[in-house]
Design an enzyme around this catalytic site. Structure first.
Site, PDB file in Angstrom:
ATOM      1  N   CYS A 201       6.109  -0.290   7.652  1.00  0.00           N
ATOM      2  CA  CYS A 201       5.788   0.939   6.918  1.00  0.00           C
ATOM      3  C   CYS A 201       7.015   1.367   6.118  1.00  0.00           C
ATOM      4  CB  CYS A 201       5.383   2.051   7.888  1.00  0.00           C
ATOM      5  SG  CYS A 201       4.947   3.587   7.040  1.00  0.00           S
ATOM      6  N   LEU A 202       6.809   1.647   4.837  1.00  0.00           N
ATOM      7  CA  LEU A 202       7.923   2.054   3.971  1.00  0.00           C
ATOM      8  C   LEU A 202       8.538   3.369   4.432  1.00  0.00           C
ATOM      9  CD1 LEU A 202       6.293   1.139   0.541  1.00  0.00           C
ATOM     10  CD2 LEU A 202       8.154  -0.101   1.687  1.00  0.00           C
TER      11      LEU A 202
ATOM     12  N   HIS B  10      -1.923   7.652   7.343  1.00  0.00           N
ATOM     13  CA  HIS B  10      -0.949   8.504   6.639  1.00  0.00           C
ATOM     14  C   HIS B  10      -1.603   9.811   6.182  1.00  0.00           C
ATOM     15  CE1 HIS B  10       2.770   6.240   6.360  1.00  0.00           C
ATOM     16  NE2 HIS B  10       2.168   5.166   5.894  1.00  0.00           N
TER      17      HIS B  10
ATOM     18  N   HIS C  33      -4.187   1.666   7.857  1.00  0.00           N
ATOM     19  CA  HIS C  33      -2.794   2.138   7.899  1.00  0.00           C
ATOM     20  C   HIS C  33      -2.622   3.327   6.940  1.00  0.00           C
ATOM     21  CE1 HIS C  33       1.737   1.244   7.868  1.00  0.00           C
ATOM     22  NE2 HIS C  33       1.602   2.027   6.815  1.00  0.00           N
ATOM     23  N   GLU C  34      -3.192   3.209   5.731  1.00  0.00           N
ATOM     24  CA  GLU C  34      -3.027   4.273   4.727  1.00  0.00           C
ATOM     25  C   GLU C  34      -3.829   5.526   5.096  1.00  0.00           C
ATOM     26  OE1 GLU C  34      -0.635   3.762   3.001  1.00  0.00           O
ATOM     27  OE2 GLU C  34      -0.516   1.581   2.932  1.00  0.00           O
TER      28      GLU C  34
ATOM     29  N   GLY D 107       0.843  -1.194   0.000  1.00  0.00           N
ATOM     30  CA  GLY D 107       0.000   0.000   0.000  1.00  0.00           C
ATOM     31  C   GLY D 107       0.874   1.239   0.000  1.00  0.00           C
TER      32      GLY D 107
ATOM     33  N   GLN E  22       3.395   9.904   1.087  1.00  0.00           N
ATOM     34  CA  GLN E  22       4.685   9.212   1.193  1.00  0.00           C
ATOM     35  C   GLN E  22       5.623   9.564   0.036  1.00  0.00           C
ATOM     36  OE1 GLN E  22       2.670   5.253   2.147  1.00  0.00           O
ATOM     37  NE2 GLN E  22       4.548   5.057   3.345  1.00  0.00           N
TER      38      GLN E  22
HETATM   39  O1  GNR Z   1       4.099  -2.595   2.551  1.00  0.00           O
HETATM   40  C1  GNR Z   1       3.456  -2.449   3.576  1.00  0.00           C
HETATM   41  N1  GNR Z   1       3.104  -3.533   4.311  1.00  0.00           N
HETATM   42  C2  GNR Z   1       2.185  -3.492   5.361  1.00  0.00           C
HETATM   43  C3  GNR Z   1       2.118  -4.585   6.213  1.00  0.00           C
HETATM   44  C4  GNR Z   1       1.210  -4.600   7.246  1.00  0.00           C
HETATM   45  C5  GNR Z   1       0.367  -3.533   7.425  1.00  0.00           C
HETATM   46  C6  GNR Z   1       0.444  -2.427   6.616  1.00  0.00           C
HETATM   47  C7  GNR Z   1       1.350  -2.397   5.579  1.00  0.00           C
HETATM   48  S1  GNR Z   1       1.414  -1.031   4.529  1.00  0.00           S
HETATM   49  C8  GNR Z   1       3.094  -1.092   4.035  1.00  0.00           C
HETATM   50  C9  GNR Z   1       3.394  -0.027   3.013  1.00  0.00           C
HETATM   51  C10 GNR Z   1       3.232   1.338   3.634  1.00  0.00           C
HETATM   52  O2  GNR Z   1       4.009   1.838   4.394  1.00  0.00           O
HETATM   53  N2  GNR Z   1       2.120   1.969   3.350  1.00  0.00           N
HETATM   54  O3  GNR Z   1       1.858   3.161   3.923  1.00  0.00           O
HETATM   55 NI    NI Z   2       2.989   3.194   5.780  1.00  0.00          NI
END
Ligand code: GNR
Ligand code: NI
Length: 169
Positions: free
Chosen positions: A94-95, A140, A136-137, A46, A51
């Site tokens: 999270c990236l 952000h 999660h997104e 995601g 980001q």
């Molecule tokens: O790549 C991602 N893996 C992930 C694993 C578990 C819960 C959420 C994520 S999102 C993350 C990519 C990212 O940072 N998206 O904002």
């Molecule tokens: Ni993230």
């Protein structure tokens, strides 16, 4: 399509609140293409526009496995309509916080509406990984990050490590 640089903590842009999209036009579609390429290259499942430094309420997600056909989901202006009291924990990454993985508890069930690439509205109750990833997104888009859910001790530790790496760049 072009691959963009993914911002990492402590970049202050990651703490900004993203703006709603008025119209899903060419520019937004172009942005989503760039986001998709950046996410696939990372690789991640995601990505939120913030980001890559764009403060718009735009998300891309692809939960397909490596050996499966790609299955991107394009989400514009997501809005959570309801969320269950029951939580579910999952080890997230999270990236924008490289090297930090942590169990995060989030509402097990949510109801949500969003617009697709054509500006059409959808209402869904995502389950499992899709629900976790969308939450999660959306965090952000509101300037919120996984580190906000962990103890101050763990937060400080990751903050210090990333600050050193940030300064080295
Ligand atoms: O790549 C991602 N893996 C992930 C694993 C578990 C819960 C959420 C994520 S999102 C993350 C990519 C990212 O940072 N998206 O904002
Ligand atoms: Ni993230």
């Amino acid at each position: 399509m072009s691959k963009k640089k993914i911002l990492t903590l402590p970049d202050p842009i990651l703490r900004e609140v993203s703006e709603p999209v008025n119209k899903v036009d060419k520019e937004i579609k172009h942005l989503m293409d760039d986001m998709l390429e950046t996410m696939y290259a990372a690789p991640g499942i995601g990505l939120a526009a913030v980001q890559i430094g764009i403060l718009k309420r735009v998300i891309v997600i692809d939960l397909s496995k490596d050996n499966e056909k790609k299955d991107p989901i394009f989400i514009v202006n997501p809005k959570i309509l309801s969320q269950s009291k029951e939580l579910v924990a999952y080890e997230e990454g999270c990236l924008s916080i490289p090297g930090f993985n942590h169990n995060i508890s989030r509402p097990d069930n949510i109801e949500l509406k969003w617009q697709d690439l054509k500006g059409k509205e959808h209402e869904i109750k995502p389950e499992g990984m899709l629900s976790i990833c969308i939450q999660h997104e959306i965090d952000h888009l509101d300037g919120k990050l996984m580190v906000d859910y962990v103890s101050a001790l763990k937060r400080d530790r990751v903050r210090k490590r990333l600050l050193k790496e940030f300064k080295r760049k």
